[in-house]
Write a protein that holds these residues in place. Sequence first.
Motif, mmCIF file in Angstrom:
data_model
loop_
_atom_site.group_PDB
_atom_site.id
_atom_site.type_symbol
_atom_site.label_atom_id
_atom_site.label_comp_id
_atom_site.label_asym_id
_atom_site.label_seq_id
_atom_site.Cartn_x
_atom_site.Cartn_y
_atom_site.Cartn_z
ATOM 1 N N ALA A 1 -20.267 -14.669 33.978
ATOM 2 C CA ALA A 1 -19.199 -15.521 34.495
ATOM 3 C C ALA A 1 -19.268 -15.721 36.009
ATOM 4 N N LEU A 2 -19.701 -14.714 36.748
ATOM 5 C CA LEU A 2 -19.680 -14.817 38.213
ATOM 6 C C LEU A 2 -20.460 -16.008 38.767
ATOM 7 N N PRO A 3 -21.680 -16.281 38.314
ATOM 8 C CA PRO A 3 -22.370 -17.453 38.868
ATOM 9 C C PRO A 3 -21.655 -18.770 38.574
ATOM 10 N N LEU A 4 -20.915 -18.830 37.476
ATOM 11 C CA LEU A 4 -20.204 -20.061 37.127
ATOM 12 C C LEU A 4 -18.942 -20.258 37.947
ATOM 13 N N LEU A 5 -18.393 -19.185 38.507
ATOM 14 C CA LEU A 5 -17.135 -19.258 39.239
ATOM 15 C C LEU A 5 -17.314 -19.467 40.741
ATOM 16 N N ARG A 6 -18.536 -19.574 41.202
ATOM 17 C CA ARG A 6 -18.776 -19.733 42.639
ATOM 18 C C ARG A 6 -18.217 -21.051 43.155
ATOM 19 N N GLU A 7 -17.916 -21.049 44.428
ATOM 20 C CA GLU A 7 -17.383 -22.239 45.104
ATOM 21 C C GLU A 7 -18.428 -23.348 45.059
ATOM 22 N N GLY A 8 -17.986 -24.553 44.830
ATOM 23 C CA GLY A 8 -18.884 -25.696 44.819
ATOM 24 C C GLY A 8 -19.410 -26.050 43.438
ATOM 25 N N ARG A 9 -19.097 -25.266 42.423
ATOM 26 C CA ARG A 9 -19.530 -25.588 41.065
ATOM 27 C C ARG A 9 -18.633 -26.680 40.496
ATOM 28 N N ALA A 10 -19.139 -27.352 39.491
ATOM 29 C CA ALA A 10 -18.353 -28.391 38.822
ATOM 30 C C ALA A 10 -17.146 -27.751 38.140
ATOM 31 N N ASP A 11 -16.097 -28.549 37.979
ATOM 32 C CA ASP A 11 -14.864 -28.029 37.379
ATOM 33 C C ASP A 11 -15.088 -27.500 35.966
ATOM 34 N N TRP A 12 -15.919 -28.198 35.183
ATOM 35 C CA TRP A 12 -16.133 -27.752 33.818
ATOM 36 C C TRP A 12 -16.897 -26.440 33.775
ATOM 37 N N LEU A 13 -17.770 -26.180 34.761
ATOM 38 C CA LEU A 13 -18.472 -24.900 34.830
ATOM 39 C C LEU A 13 -17.515 -23.779 35.219
ATOM 40 N N ARG A 14 -16.599 -24.073 36.120
ATOM 41 C CA ARG A 14 -15.615 -23.057 36.523
ATOM 42 C C ARG A 14 -14.677 -22.715 35.371
ATOM 43 N N ARG A 15 -14.273 -23.724 34.588
ATOM 44 C CA ARG A 15 -13.436 -23.453 33.415
ATOM 45 C C ARG A 15 -14.191 -22.603 32.395
ATOM 46 N N GLY B 1 -16.587 -20.498 33.087
ATOM 47 C CA GLY B 1 -16.663 -19.158 33.663
ATOM 48 C C GLY B 1 -15.381 -18.370 33.480
ATOM 49 N N ARG B 2 -14.231 -19.044 33.597
ATOM 50 C CA ARG B 2 -12.951 -18.359 33.376
ATOM 51 C C ARG B 2 -12.772 -17.961 31.921
ATOM 52 N N ARG B 3 -13.307 -18.752 30.999
ATOM 53 C CA ARG B 3 -13.229 -18.389 29.576
ATOM 54 C C ARG B 3 -14.147 -17.212 29.251
ATOM 55 N N ILE B 4 -15.301 -17.155 29.898
ATOM 56 C CA ILE B 4 -16.264 -16.078 29.642
ATOM 57 C C ILE B 4 -15.795 -14.775 30.276
ATOM 58 N N ALA B 5 -15.176 -14.855 31.440
ATOM 59 C CA ALA B 5 -14.772 -13.656 32.176
ATOM 60 C C ALA B 5 -13.811 -12.807 31.354
ATOM 61 N N PRO B 6 -13.989 -11.486 31.389
ATOM 62 C CA PRO B 6 -13.069 -10.613 30.655
ATOM 63 C C PRO B 6 -11.710 -10.563 31.337
ATOM 64 N N PRO B 7 -10.667 -10.167 30.611
ATOM 65 C CA PRO B 7 -9.347 -10.056 31.228
ATOM 66 C C PRO B 7 -9.331 -8.983 32.301
ATOM 67 N N SER B 8 -8.469 -9.147 33.259
ATOM 68 C CA SER B 8 -8.375 -8.221 34.369
ATOM 69 C C SER B 8 -7.906 -6.855 33.904
ATOM 70 N N LEU B 9 -8.438 -5.814 34.508
ATOM 71 C CA LEU B 9 -7.994 -4.458 34.199
ATOM 72 C C LEU B 9 -6.680 -4.137 34.877
ATOM 73 N N LEU B 10 -6.309 -4.894 35.892
ATOM 74 C CA LEU B 10 -5.073 -4.662 36.635
ATOM 75 C C LEU B 10 -3.961 -5.547 36.089
ATOM 76 N N SER B 11 -3.725 -5.478 34.801
ATOM 77 C CA SER B 11 -2.743 -6.361 34.179
ATOM 78 C C SER B 11 -1.331 -5.808 34.236
ATOM 79 N N GLY B 12 -1.151 -4.587 34.726
ATOM 80 C CA GLY B 12 0.170 -4.011 34.845
ATOM 81 C C GLY B 12 0.604 -3.239 33.614
ATOM 82 N N ASP B 13 -0.285 -3.008 32.675
ATOM 83 C CA ASP B 13 0.060 -2.225 31.497
ATOM 84 C C ASP B 13 0.239 -0.767 31.878
#
Length: 82
Positions: free
Chosen positions: A40-54, A56-68
């Motif tokens: 996911a990290l290479p897809l989320l870099r600045e300057g990537r197309a919007d569809w690539l960033r979306r 990357g966000r779908r591939i990225a795992p959920p945050s561990l700091l979710s407050g649980d």
Amino acid sequence: MDAGLLAQYAVIALAVLASVAFVFKRQFPGATRRLRIACALPLLREGRADWLRRLGRRIAPPSLLSGDDGCGGCNSCGPKSR
């Protein structure tokens, strides 16, 4: 090769890939998380197309700091069966 046989091989290959992915995710959650982050990290870099960033966000795992209140590692919080 017959088209029907090729389709059969494709379905079997998809079933095998799905089962390998399920076992990998179930048995190696830390490695699965690191692999998802690495993809996911290479897809989320600045300057990537919007569809690539979306994507990357779908591939990225959920945050561990979710407050649980739990550890936040495996998302299987609850009473442990013995």
